[in-house]
Design an enzyme around this catalytic site. Structure first.
Site, PDB file in Angstrom:
ATOM      1  N   ASP A 141      20.695  -9.941  16.326  1.00 22.39           N
ATOM      2  CA  ASP A 141      20.208  -8.616  16.491  1.00 22.39           C
ATOM      3  C   ASP A 141      20.990  -7.757  16.092  1.00 22.39           C
ATOM      4  O   ASP A 141      22.373  -8.033  16.368  1.00 22.39           O
ATOM      5  CB  ASP A 141      19.748  -8.722  17.947  1.00 22.39           C
ATOM      6  CG  ASP A 141      18.906  -7.513  18.138  1.00 22.39           C
ATOM      7  OD1 ASP A 141      18.387  -6.843  17.331  1.00 22.39           O
ATOM      8  OD2 ASP A 141      18.628  -7.099  19.300  1.00 22.39           O
ATOM      9  N   ASN A 177      21.440  -5.706  13.340  1.00 26.74           N
ATOM     10  CA  ASN A 177      21.772  -5.330  12.090  1.00 26.74           C
ATOM     11  C   ASN A 177      21.356  -3.590  11.653  1.00 26.74           C
ATOM     12  O   ASN A 177      22.371  -2.953  10.997  1.00 26.74           O
ATOM     13  CB  ASN A 177      20.675  -5.812  10.875  1.00 26.74           C
ATOM     14  CG  ASN A 177      21.063  -7.437  10.957  1.00 26.74           C
ATOM     15  OD1 ASN A 177      22.172  -8.004  11.335  1.00 26.74           O
ATOM     16  ND2 ASN A 177      19.946  -8.089  10.682  1.00 26.74           N
ATOM     17  N   GLY A 178      20.260  -3.131  12.115  1.00 30.68           N
ATOM     18  CA  GLY A 178      19.836  -1.816  11.932  1.00 30.68           C
ATOM     19  C   GLY A 178      20.768  -1.000  12.463  1.00 30.68           C
ATOM     20  O   GLY A 178      21.173   0.018  12.261  1.00 30.68           O
ATOM     21  N   ARG A 179      21.435  -1.088  13.798  1.00 32.27           N
ATOM     22  CA  ARG A 179      22.325   0.089  14.608  1.00 32.27           C
ATOM     23  C   ARG A 179      23.391  -0.226  13.838  1.00 32.27           C
ATOM     24  O   ARG A 179      24.322   0.836  13.774  1.00 32.27           O
ATOM     25  CB  ARG A 179      22.137  -0.528  15.954  1.00 32.27           C
ATOM     26  CG  ARG A 179      21.026  -0.218  16.970  1.00 32.27           C
ATOM     27  CD  ARG A 179      21.046  -0.671  18.176  1.00 32.27           C
ATOM     28  NE  ARG A 179      20.573  -2.045  18.147  1.00 32.27           N
ATOM     29  CZ  ARG A 179      21.058  -3.012  19.100  1.00 32.27           C
ATOM     30  NH1 ARG A 179      21.770  -2.893  20.003  1.00 32.27           N
ATOM     31  NH2 ARG A 179      20.265  -4.302  18.932  1.00 32.27           N
ATOM     32  N   HIS A 236      20.616  -5.294   7.353  1.00 25.71           N
ATOM     33  CA  HIS A 236      19.850  -6.339   7.067  1.00 25.71           C
ATOM     34  C   HIS A 236      20.728  -7.198   5.890  1.00 25.71           C
ATOM     35  O   HIS A 236      20.937  -8.372   5.862  1.00 25.71           O
ATOM     36  CB  HIS A 236      18.388  -6.211   6.493  1.00 25.71           C
ATOM     37  CG  HIS A 236      17.765  -5.814   7.657  1.00 25.71           C
ATOM     38  ND1 HIS A 236      17.823  -6.254   9.063  1.00 25.71           N
ATOM     39  CD2 HIS A 236      16.802  -4.581   7.799  1.00 25.71           C
ATOM     40  CE1 HIS A 236      17.002  -5.370   9.851  1.00 25.71           C
ATOM     41  NE2 HIS A 236      16.425  -4.510   9.315  1.00 25.71           N
ATOM     42  N   SER A 255      10.269 -12.321  13.590  1.00 23.36           N
ATOM     43  CA  SER A 255       9.486 -12.540  14.312  1.00 23.36           C
ATOM     44  C   SER A 255       8.008 -12.031  13.907  1.00 23.36           C
ATOM     45  O   SER A 255       7.822 -11.247  13.354  1.00 23.36           O
ATOM     46  CB  SER A 255       9.498 -11.919  15.683  1.00 23.36           C
ATOM     47  OG  SER A 255       9.229 -10.669  15.705  1.00 23.36           O
ATOM     48  N   ASN A 276       7.687  -8.653  14.226  1.00 24.93           N
ATOM     49  CA  ASN A 276       8.298  -7.515  13.394  1.00 24.93           C
ATOM     50  C   ASN A 276       7.528  -7.022  12.407  1.00 24.93           C
ATOM     51  O   ASN A 276       7.788  -6.044  11.745  1.00 24.93           O
ATOM     52  CB  ASN A 276       9.659  -8.468  12.669  1.00 24.93           C
ATOM     53  CG  ASN A 276      10.744  -8.782  13.544  1.00 24.93           C
ATOM     54  OD1 ASN A 276      11.426  -9.758  13.298  1.00 24.93           O
ATOM     55  ND2 ASN A 276      10.981  -7.952  14.639  1.00 24.93           N
ATOM     56  N   ARG A 280       6.923  -3.153  12.344  1.00 24.23           N
ATOM     57  CA  ARG A 280       7.906  -2.130  11.852  1.00 24.23           C
ATOM     58  C   ARG A 280       7.385  -1.542  10.431  1.00 24.23           C
ATOM     59  O   ARG A 280       6.475  -1.697  10.143  1.00 24.23           O
ATOM     60  CB  ARG A 280       9.180  -3.106  11.397  1.00 24.23           C
ATOM     61  CG  ARG A 280       9.993  -3.595  12.551  1.00 24.23           C
ATOM     62  CD  ARG A 280      11.368  -4.181  12.297  1.00 24.23           C
ATOM     63  NE  ARG A 280      11.928  -4.713  13.495  1.00 24.23           N
ATOM     64  CZ  ARG A 280      13.143  -4.770  13.742  1.00 24.23           C
ATOM     65  NH1 ARG A 280      14.022  -4.650  12.684  1.00 24.23           N
ATOM     66  NH2 ARG A 280      13.677  -5.413  14.727  1.00 24.23           N
ATOM     67  N   ARG A 289      17.375 -10.309  26.423  1.00 23.39           N
ATOM     68  CA  ARG A 289      16.071 -10.957  26.409  1.00 23.39           C
ATOM     69  C   ARG A 289      15.983 -12.075  25.326  1.00 23.39           C
ATOM     70  O   ARG A 289      16.577 -12.192  24.381  1.00 23.39           O
ATOM     71  CB  ARG A 289      15.218  -9.858  26.212  1.00 23.39           C
ATOM     72  CG  ARG A 289      15.153  -8.921  25.143  1.00 23.39           C
ATOM     73  CD  ARG A 289      13.786  -7.978  25.010  1.00 23.39           C
ATOM     74  NE  ARG A 289      14.287  -7.000  23.813  1.00 23.39           N
ATOM     75  CZ  ARG A 289      14.735  -5.662  24.194  1.00 23.39           C
ATOM     76  NH1 ARG A 289      15.222  -5.419  25.406  1.00 23.39           N
ATOM     77  NH2 ARG A 289      14.805  -4.884  23.180  1.00 23.39           N
ATOM     78  N   SER A 316      12.911 -12.550  23.793  1.00 21.71           N
ATOM     79  CA  SER A 316      11.982 -12.016  22.464  1.00 21.71           C
ATOM     80  C   SER A 316      11.305 -13.131  21.900  1.00 21.71           C
ATOM     81  O   SER A 316      11.061 -13.168  20.895  1.00 21.71           O
ATOM     82  CB  SER A 316      12.927 -11.470  21.443  1.00 21.71           C
ATOM     83  OG  SER A 316      13.385 -10.380  22.033  1.00 21.71           O
TER      84      SER A 316
HETATM   85  C1  FPP Z   1      17.263  -7.943  13.918  1.00 22.71           C
HETATM   86  O1  FPP Z   1      17.990  -6.626  13.780  1.00 22.71           O
HETATM   87  C2  FPP Z   1      17.296  -8.559  12.574  1.00 22.71           C
HETATM   88  C3  FPP Z   1      15.996  -8.857  11.969  1.00 22.71           C
HETATM   89  C4  FPP Z   1      14.951  -8.353  12.446  1.00 22.71           C
HETATM   90  C5  FPP Z   1      16.166  -9.369  10.625  1.00 22.71           C
HETATM   91  C6  FPP Z   1      17.444 -10.494  10.775  1.00 22.71           C
HETATM   92  C7  FPP Z   1      17.596 -10.930   9.253  1.00 22.71           C
HETATM   93  C8  FPP Z   1      18.650 -11.216   8.762  1.00 22.71           C
HETATM   94  C9  FPP Z   1      19.959 -11.391   9.378  1.00 22.71           C
HETATM   95  C10 FPP Z   1      18.886 -11.698   7.370  1.00 22.71           C
HETATM   96  C11 FPP Z   1      18.457 -12.955   7.418  1.00 22.71           C
HETATM   97  C12 FPP Z   1      18.650 -13.858   6.209  1.00 22.71           C
HETATM   98  C13 FPP Z   1      18.176 -14.744   5.641  1.00 22.71           C
HETATM   99  C14 FPP Z   1      18.593 -15.412   4.694  1.00 22.71           C
HETATM  100  C15 FPP Z   1      17.485 -15.778   6.743  1.00 22.71           C
HETATM  101  P1  FPP Z   1      17.429  -5.328  14.125  1.00 22.71           P
HETATM  102  O2  FPP Z   1      16.983  -4.803  12.728  1.00 22.71           O
HETATM  103  O3  FPP Z   1      16.105  -5.491  15.063  1.00 22.71           O
HETATM  104  O4  FPP Z   1      18.684  -4.559  14.554  1.00 22.71           O
HETATM  105  P2  FPP Z   1      18.648  -3.248  15.562  1.00 22.71           P
HETATM  106  O5  FPP Z   1      18.537  -3.934  16.945  1.00 22.71           O
HETATM  107  O6  FPP Z   1      19.795  -2.794  15.676  1.00 22.71           O
HETATM  108  O7  FPP Z   1      17.441  -2.392  15.267  1.00 22.71           O
END
Ligand code: FPP
Length: 240
Positions: A14, A16-18, A31, A59, A62, A65, A187, A189
């Site tokens: 978790d 990536n976005g932030r 991502h 998930s 997801n 989104r 959590r 999730s």
């Molecule tokens: C949650 O972070 C992350 C995801 C929904 C995507 C995770 C996917 C990857 C790391 C790529 C995986 C790649 C392969 C090859 C399986 P978020 O986007 O919810 O971040 P945030 O909580 O900051 O918004």
């Protein structure tokens, strides 16, 4: 006290976005960086002898989104399953998926099949990618498979127990020993709820793209010495 065994490590990737937004970039940038982090962590896990690594890539929820983000992630999966194919394959990692393929784009399903087929005989470790996945939904699927076997006489009701039930999950993987969630939320999730029964859980603030081998090693060192009692009591308490 002997060190705890670490057969099955699980990670909720978790933040990536932030991570991207903090740098004024689009969430998709995060991502993409997450894929790099996953590659590093998965290869390192094999190097240190972890038999099985499960990661939460997408998930069932997801799909709520934005279309732009979902489309980006799907394309990223296709690209990654082709490009990571060799890296994982070269290290002898077998890639499997948990979740369902219904309502995934055809090219994603094709790329999943390719990496499964290419790596199916590998023996150094298993990478279980949870994609279009929900933990409660997996338990329902397992119950459906069990009922089918019960009806056909393949299994008797008295043969079922909580160990046997693992055979009916999407993949027959061992219970999770250690689960790490990056990104600061505390959590589960809907992630691998059945397998998480006695998992040691670490919630860390690091955003997934910044999660590295050193931080994983530190958590594992800490985990090795945790007194895991599985509902029982430890030797010292028993003798006092
Ligand atoms: C949650 O972070 C992350 C995801 C929904 C995507 C995770 C996917 C990857 C790391 C790529 C995986 C790649 C392969 C090859 C399986 P978020 O986007 O919810 O971040 P945030 O909580 O900051 O918004």
């Amino acid at each position: 006290m002997e060190k705890n065994e670490l057969k099955h490590l699980a990670i909720i990737m978790d933040g990536n976005g932030r991570w991207a937004q903090k740098q004024g970039k689009k969430r998709s940038y995060g991502h993409k960086a997450g894929v790099g982090a996953l590659e590093r962590i998965a290869l390192h896990a094999v190097d240190i002898g972890v038999q099985c690594l499960s990661v939460y890539a997408f998930s069932t929820d997801n799909f709520k989104r934005s279309k732009e983000e979902v489309d980006y992630l799907m394309k990223l999966f296709v690209d990654s399953f082709h490009s990571t194919n060799n890296k994982f394959d070269n290290r002898g990692i077998k890639v499997v998926f948990s979740g369902v393929t219904d309502n995934l784009p055809d090219d994603v399903v094709e790329s999943m099949k390719t990496i499964i087929e290419k790596t199916k005989d590998n023996q150094n470790g298993v990478l279980n990618i949870c994609l279009n996945y929900g933990g409660q939904e997996e338990i329902i699927r397992a119950s459906e498979r069990y009922h089918k076997d019960l009806n056909s006489g393949k299994i008797k009701m008295e043969e079922m127990n909580r160990d046997k039930f693992y055979e009916y999950m999407d993949n027959n993987l061992p219970p999770i020993d250690l689960m790490i969630r990056t990104g600061g939320e505390r959590r589960l999730s809907n992630f691998m709820l059945y397998q998480m029964m006695y998992a040691e859980i670490y919630f860390i603030d690091t955003y997934f793209p910044d999660f590295n081998e050193k931080e994983l090693d530190d958590i594992i060192d800490n985990y090795y010495d945790v007194d895991r009692r599985f509902g029982g009591i430890n030797e010292k308490e028993r003798n006092s």
